[in-house]
Scaffold this motif. Structure first.
Motif, PDB file in Angstrom:
ATOM      1  N   ASP A   1       5.848  10.521   8.136  1.00 19.28           N
ATOM      2  CA  ASP A   1       4.451  10.088   8.251  1.00 19.28           C
ATOM      3  C   ASP A   1       4.397   8.583   7.997  1.00 19.28           C
ATOM      4  O   ASP A   1       5.426   7.934   7.787  1.00 19.28           O
ATOM      5  N   LEU A   2       3.185   8.024   8.005  1.00 18.43           N
ATOM      6  CA  LEU A   2       3.077   6.564   7.912  1.00 18.43           C
ATOM      7  C   LEU A   2       3.411   6.028   6.526  1.00 18.43           C
ATOM      8  O   LEU A   2       3.587   4.827   6.353  1.00 18.43           O
ATOM      9  N   ALA A   3       3.500   6.922   5.537  1.00 15.33           N
ATOM     10  CA  ALA A   3       3.974   6.490   4.223  1.00 15.33           C
ATOM     11  C   ALA A   3       5.498   6.578   4.155  1.00 15.33           C
ATOM     12  O   ALA A   3       6.087   6.397   3.087  1.00 15.33           O
TER      13      ALA A   3
ATOM     14  N   ILE B   1       0.847  -1.196   0.000  1.00 19.35           N
ATOM     15  CA  ILE B   1       0.000   0.000   0.000  1.00 19.35           C
ATOM     16  C   ILE B   1       0.881   1.244   0.000  1.00 19.35           C
ATOM     17  O   ILE B   1       0.598   2.219  -0.705  1.00 19.35           O
ATOM     18  N   ILE B   2       1.988   1.207   0.763  1.00 13.24           N
ATOM     19  CA  ILE B   2       2.910   2.346   0.769  1.00 13.24           C
ATOM     20  C   ILE B   2       3.517   2.527  -0.620  1.00 13.24           C
ATOM     21  O   ILE B   2       3.666   3.634  -1.116  1.00 13.24           O
ATOM     22  N   ALA B   3       3.845   1.414  -1.272  1.00 11.93           N
ATOM     23  CA  ALA B   3       4.484   1.475  -2.588  1.00 11.93           C
ATOM     24  C   ALA B   3       3.528   2.053  -3.630  1.00 11.93           C
ATOM     25  O   ALA B   3       3.944   2.764  -4.541  1.00 11.93           O
ATOM     26  N   ARG B   4       2.234   1.755  -3.477  1.00 10.36           N
ATOM     27  CA  ARG B   4       1.304   2.171  -4.532  1.00 10.36           C
ATOM     28  C   ARG B   4      -0.078   2.377  -3.929  1.00 10.36           C
ATOM     29  O   ARG B   4      -0.813   1.421  -3.722  1.00 10.36           O
ATOM     30  N   SER B   5      -0.395   3.632  -3.636  1.00  9.72           N
ATOM     31  CA  SER B   5      -1.699   3.979  -3.094  1.00  9.72           C
ATOM     32  C   SER B   5      -2.436   4.816  -4.131  1.00  9.72           C
ATOM     33  O   SER B   5      -1.807   5.581  -4.848  1.00  9.72           O
ATOM     34  N   PRO B   6      -3.776   4.778  -4.245  1.00  8.80           N
ATOM     35  CA  PRO B   6      -4.628   3.817  -3.539  1.00  8.80           C
ATOM     36  C   PRO B   6      -4.561   2.431  -4.180  1.00  8.80           C
ATOM     37  O   PRO B   6      -4.171   2.305  -5.335  1.00  8.80           O
ATOM     38  N   ALA B   7      -4.959   1.433  -3.417  1.00  8.14           N
ATOM     39  CA  ALA B   7      -4.933   0.064  -3.926  1.00  8.14           C
ATOM     40  C   ALA B   7      -6.217  -0.654  -3.507  1.00  8.14           C
ATOM     41  O   ALA B   7      -6.764  -0.384  -2.436  1.00  8.14           O
TER      42      ALA B   7
ATOM     43  N   LEU C   1     -11.119   1.150  -2.291  1.00 10.72           N
ATOM     44  CA  LEU C   1      -9.698   1.460  -2.364  1.00 10.72           C
ATOM     45  C   LEU C   1      -9.195   1.910  -0.991  1.00 10.72           C
ATOM     46  O   LEU C   1      -9.900   2.616  -0.268  1.00 10.72           O
ATOM     47  N   VAL C   2      -7.975   1.523  -0.666  1.00  9.84           N
ATOM     48  CA  VAL C   2      -7.366   1.980   0.581  1.00  9.84           C
ATOM     49  C   VAL C   2      -6.035   2.674   0.283  1.00  9.84           C
ATOM     50  O   VAL C   2      -5.425   2.436  -0.756  1.00  9.84           O
ATOM     51  N   ALA C   3      -5.651   3.542   1.198  1.00 16.14           N
ATOM     52  CA  ALA C   3      -4.371   4.245   1.092  1.00 16.14           C
ATOM     53  C   ALA C   3      -3.807   4.413   2.496  1.00 16.14           C
ATOM     54  O   ALA C   3      -4.523   4.247   3.485  1.00 16.14           O
ATOM     55  N   VAL C   4      -2.516   4.737   2.566  1.00 16.35           N
ATOM     56  CA  VAL C   4      -1.915   5.013   3.868  1.00 16.35           C
ATOM     57  C   VAL C   4      -2.640   6.198   4.502  1.00 16.35           C
ATOM     58  O   VAL C   4      -2.964   7.167   3.822  1.00 16.35           O
TER      59      VAL C   4
END
Lengths: 414, 414
Positions: free
Chosen positions: A97-99, A20-26, A71-74
């Motif tokens: 931050d969390l990303a 998810i960090i690599a590719r948001s949103p997923a 879809l979710v994102a950090v």
């Protein structure tokens, strides 16, 4: 031992968050395809990450004819992480931050001789206070602090068992830090921090087996095997700098002779320069950084001495890296840390040539050799990642994640 | 990449079977405690192994006050496995039951010059026929045949990409064998077979990280990391024999100079003996086995030349093993193969001393160095284990396990 169900669940939760960090949103479907996990497992793990407020729902995408996919994102507002890079000459602190995007940064200079544990702890505490204030964050939003300390780290006890440069023995660093910092603390070696930074965000991402060759004052080889950090039985794997390269060669501060570090660490490179041209204007006898900078400029200007020093250094490195390639058969070898960053492509080219001379054909053909693409201080980034992994491990253990997290206290030292 | 759910299930199924092989009979509760898996998961995996007829119910044990617990054990009647050790001078074939207990054995001598692929295949086929007949088994009960071939093995294509001693290039060995043997075939390098034998049945059992140093004509270091075999990206990990030990040292058949193998392989040990005492009666110029045997007898008789050769060899080995200890921080280093077995404790003692001189204190203190405790040919045992692992992988894939298993055919070579 096989991993337990909890280990596997934690690893899978990390992997989903990493994607998810690599590719948001997923979407959950994309995450299942990317991780090889079942959709049901991914849905459970995504639910846990939502409960932890590390990720958030950000809408829907159409799927061809089917139901719209969530879809979710950090969740950048879910909290912050701090990474600390304790080095011989500075203490650097970054807030993410969390990303794992850097939000604030502080650097405290360490004066020569200023190396007692309490002095180092004071620098760390000041740096943490500074980045929290600079980012305008409440201290309660810090999910964890990762700390990279150059030495042999006993993580179970939170103790720096040995640090050669400061002559530290059995320093209960975690306990000293916990007196001032009421956050979960994660102590480890900078080599392992850099390796984790490459695994999550750099050249080792998505690779099964990678070697992160760390070129700074010291030299090491962080191992990312089977997609995860290889620590060894007592968390000291990667001490490649003390591999014997030249029997009865240059003395090394470890007590042996001819170690890789005595040739490829910054002081070793300075010695090669001095042996080649004792009066070289490139040489700044008391200043490693200035000398390596001058060498880089010399190479750019095609200065023959600078070129020869890089060639000699790459020759030593290449012999040692060829042995790593033969032994481990990795997908990628990453050259990391400040000496690699400063000498850059010219060093890389010479290293590639030298490895090609010494490695066996088949593993050499299967290995890429690259410079680290991590754009920030890899020790801070990796240390913050340890804090993120710690927060993920604690998932489902803490009764409520919004209460102040417990401080991981080490046992008192003997 | 993280492992997929299927990978994890296969690994867990292997682990449960490994525990049952280690200690039969066992209850599901004991297996859950030993593996860290949940009782529900263990019950499912035990059910799969029962369906495969690899294990069988053997009764009940009382549990304090509770329901009697069902016990399972390896089903010795469930089928047999064959392991093949192809070496420069012989082809050895062993037949095992499902507990990996040897049941029959055959050895075919390879005459000098007899090294064409068809000649080797003929020896293997004859040996397989001999052990099946000797054990009084029906060919249909052979669940798989594992084959160890000294060379670089491309498992996906079933090809021996390169074998230095026979000058083999791109030999489609799996296809050649499959023309004669209608069983699932598993091709790999003897180094990896020995390592798997140590993992399942030897000194690496239950260890997280182990290095299996193979001392024979050639030298290698099989890596068992994270509880499993480390293969590397192109299945060539472990080529430690071609680590440079002495820059510009003895020439090695790989084309480089000063490789570990040039000092610690049997021909290298013979050279050390010749350099020390050219007319030594211990030296049998054309016979490695006779020379190493004579050295072992010389050491037992306190012959000073024999003692010195072992000391010199251990010194070279110790330098190299110290580097492995520093780099990998393993729990155990196992000395395996025929040279280690023949020279035994006197070699081990000298190696331990030498590693202690060169390794860093912390990882050295964490590492045991031992002789392999595997009592049978480790290549045959490990190769048969590959066949067992293959049979486990196929669980749930084959529609009915009692029909003849499919032959794994390699693609034709170019």
């Amino acid at each position: 031992m096989r991993r337990t169900s909890r280990d596997i669940r934690t690893a899978n939760r990390s992997e989903v968050l990493r994607r998810i960090i690599a590719r948001s949103p997923a979407s959950r479907q994309e995450l299942a395809a990317a991780t090889g996990l079942s959709l049901a497992t991914v849905a459970t793990l995504v639910g846990e990450l939502l409960d932890l407020r590390m990720i958030t729902e950000v809408g829907y995408e159409d799927s061809a004819g089917g139901r719209p996919r969530g879809l979710v994102a950090v969740d950048a507002s879910g909290g912050v992480l701090i990474g600390v890079d304790i080095a011989e000459t500075y203490v650097r602190v970054e807030l993410f931050d969390l990303a794992l995007t850097p939000r604030a940064r502080d650097e405290q200079e360490m004066r020569p001789g200023e190396n007692r544990p309490e002095q180092v702890v004071a620098r760390v505490v000041a740096g943490v206070g500074a980045v929290v204030a600079r980012a305008g964050e409440a201290a309660s939003r810090v999910l964890g602090i990762g700390v990279g300390v150059p030495g042999q780290i006993d993580r179970d006890r939170g103790v720096c068992a040995y640090a050669a440069n400061w002559d530290w023995h059995e320093v209960p660093l975690l306990e000293l830090l916990a007196e001032h910092l009421a956050h979960p603390l994660y102590l480890d070696n900078p080599l392992r921090a850099c390796t984790v930074a490459e695994l999550w965000f750099g050249a080792a991402r998505g690779r099964e087996d990678a070697v992160v060759v760390n070129l700074g004052t010291g030299v090491g080889a962080g191992l990312a095997l089977g997609g995860g950090l290889h620590r060894g039985v007592s968390n000291s794997a990667g001490e490649w700098g003390h591999t014997t390269l030249v029997p009865d060669g240059r003395p090394c501060h470890c007590g042996n002779h001819g170690c890789v570090e005595a040739y490829a660490g910054a002081p070793g490179i300075m010695r090669s320069l001095r042996e080649l041209d004792p009066g070289s204007p490139l040489l700044h006898p008391e200043d490693q950084t200035a000398t390596i900078d001058a060498l880089a400029r010399g190479v750019a200007a095609r200065d023959p001495v600078a070129l020869e020093v890089v060639r000699i250094t790459a020759g030593h490195l290449g012999t040692g890296i060829a042995d790593l390639v033969n032994l481990l058969n990795p997908e990628v070898v990453v050259l990391s840390s400040w000496v690699a960053a400063t000498l850059g492509e010219p060093l890389l080219d010479e290293v590639r040539k030298a490895v090609g001379r010494y490695a066996l054909g088949r593993p050499f053909a299967a290995t890429e050799i690259v410079l680290s693409p991590v754009p920030t201080d890899p020790v801070c980034l990796g240390a913050a990642t340890f804090a993120l992994e710690g927060a993920l491990r604690s998932a489902g253990r803490r009764p409520a994640h919004r209460t102040a997290p417990p401080v991981r206290r080490s046992a008192p030292s003997p």
